[in-house]
Write an enzyme that holds these catalytic residues in place. Structure first.
Site, PDB file in Angstrom:
ATOM      1  N   HIS A   1      -6.062  12.549 -28.526  1.00 56.02           N
ATOM      2  CA  HIS A   1      -6.041  12.305 -27.071  1.00 56.02           C
ATOM      3  C   HIS A   1      -7.446  12.346 -26.470  1.00 56.02           C
ATOM      4  CE1 HIS A   1      -6.989  16.496 -26.227  1.00 56.02           C
ATOM      5  NE2 HIS A   1      -6.162  16.802 -27.220  1.00 56.02           N
TER       6      HIS A   1
ATOM      7  N   GLN B   1     -10.379  13.436 -23.519  1.00 56.76           N
ATOM      8  CA  GLN B   1     -10.928  14.739 -23.131  1.00 56.76           C
ATOM      9  C   GLN B   1     -10.162  15.379 -21.974  1.00 56.76           C
ATOM     10  OE1 GLN B   1     -14.631  15.426 -20.676  1.00 56.76           O
ATOM     11  NE2 GLN B   1     -15.508  15.652 -22.727  1.00 56.76           N
ATOM     12  N   THR B   2     -10.075  16.711 -22.039  1.00 55.11           N
ATOM     13  CA  THR B   2      -9.561  17.529 -20.938  1.00 55.11           C
ATOM     14  C   THR B   2     -10.661  18.494 -20.509  1.00 55.11           C
ATOM     15  OG1 THR B   2      -8.785  19.362 -22.301  1.00 55.11           O
ATOM     16  CG2 THR B   2      -7.268  17.471 -22.040  1.00 55.11           C
TER      17      THR B   2
ATOM     18  N   TRP C   1     -10.438  21.633 -20.668  1.00 59.16           N
ATOM     19  CA  TRP C   1     -10.498  22.685 -21.685  1.00 59.16           C
ATOM     20  C   TRP C   1     -11.283  22.223 -22.896  1.00 59.16           C
ATOM     21  CZ3 TRP C   1      -5.861  26.479 -22.550  1.00 59.16           C
ATOM     22  CH2 TRP C   1      -5.652  27.202 -21.373  1.00 59.16           C
TER      23      TRP C   1
ATOM     24  N   GLN D   1      -6.609  24.769 -26.825  1.00 63.87           N
ATOM     25  CA  GLN D   1      -5.521  24.325 -25.950  1.00 63.87           C
ATOM     26  C   GLN D   1      -4.147  24.562 -26.554  1.00 63.87           C
ATOM     27  OE1 GLN D   1      -6.771  20.631 -23.331  1.00 63.87           O
ATOM     28  NE2 GLN D   1      -7.335  20.300 -25.451  1.00 63.87           N
TER      29      GLN D   1
ATOM     30  N   ARG E   1      -1.578  15.284 -21.959  1.00 64.86           N
ATOM     31  CA  ARG E   1      -2.880  14.705 -22.307  1.00 64.86           C
ATOM     32  C   ARG E   1      -2.734  13.603 -23.356  1.00 64.86           C
ATOM     33  NH1 ARG E   1      -2.702  20.063 -24.243  1.00 64.86           N
ATOM     34  NH2 ARG E   1      -3.170  20.401 -26.462  1.00 64.86           N
TER      35      ARG E   1
ATOM     36  N   GLU F   1       0.843  19.460 -30.550  1.00 63.94           N
ATOM     37  CA  GLU F   1      -0.265  20.225 -31.123  1.00 63.94           C
ATOM     38  C   GLU F   1       0.217  21.539 -31.751  1.00 63.94           C
ATOM     39  OE1 GLU F   1      -2.802  20.478 -32.681  1.00 63.94           O
ATOM     40  OE2 GLU F   1      -4.579  20.515 -31.391  1.00 63.94           O
TER      41      GLU F   1
END
Length: 196
Positions: free
Chosen positions: A8, A10-11, A13, A20, A59, A84
């Site tokens: 995915h 970027q976030t 976190w 995450q 995400r 995840e």
């Protein structure tokens, strides 16, 4: 079947280098731009993909939806097995602190690497079983799930598989069994030189 696992975008976190896991953190604007860039690369490659699937976490799903819209590859929905790794007590920690505390990744209360890799391979098998022979699938997932799946298929320790950049693509092929073709967009020999 060919299947591409895409990490995915970027976030916040990711930016803060936090673990995450299953915490449902959204993409940030950089992550959305990364998804658009990944879509351009997929389109430019000229390969025909039949559908795109996603982890249920937002995400990953948003990354998949952006890619689907930009490439006109149909979005086929979420696959729970693409979620995840559950990092238990490690979720939300800064990555450096996580590895200081659990250098062997033996964090309490979560899903350990051997379980993760087995789940990843099971999920790939489920995707194969759910689609006609020859289907070409893009699937948006997460760094640890992708690394764990690669480690399991290659019979190599998790930590030997390199970290994956956001929206990097790892390619798998399935005939009788699964074969890792590329890791994060580079050849297996380049990503893990000791395997050759």
């Amino acid at each position: 079947m060919e299947l591409a696992l895409i990490r995915h975008g970027q976030t916040d976190w990711n930016l803060d280098e936090r673990v995450q896991g299953r915490t449902d953190i959204p993409l940030n604007e950089t992550g959305r731009e990364q998804a658009r860039t990944a879509a351009e690369l997929i389109r430019a490659d000229g390969a025909d993909w039949d559908l795109i699937l996603s982890s249920p976490l937002q995400r990953a799903r948003e990354t998949a939806e952006i890619i689907a819209e930009a490439t006109a590859v149909p979005f086929g929905g979420v696959v729970d097995g693409l979620i995840e790794q559950n990092f238990g007590e490690g979720e939300g920690m800064v990555v450096a602190e996580f590895y200081d505390r659990w250098p062997n990744r033996d964090f309490p209360g979560g899903e350990h690497d051997d379980e993760l890799g087995a789940r990843g391979v099971r999920t790939l098998d489920e995707i194969v079983g759910a689609h006609p022979s020859g289907t070409r699938v893009l699937a948006v997932s997460h760094g640890s799930l992708i690394r764990g799946t690669i480690a399991r298929l290659m019979r190599t320790p998790y930590k030997q598989v390199p970290r994956l950049d956001n929206t990097s693509i790892s390619l798998f092929a399935h005939d009788e069994d699964w074969r890792v073709v590329t890791i994060g967009g580079v050849s297996v020999a380049e990503a893990i030189p000791t395997t050759v």
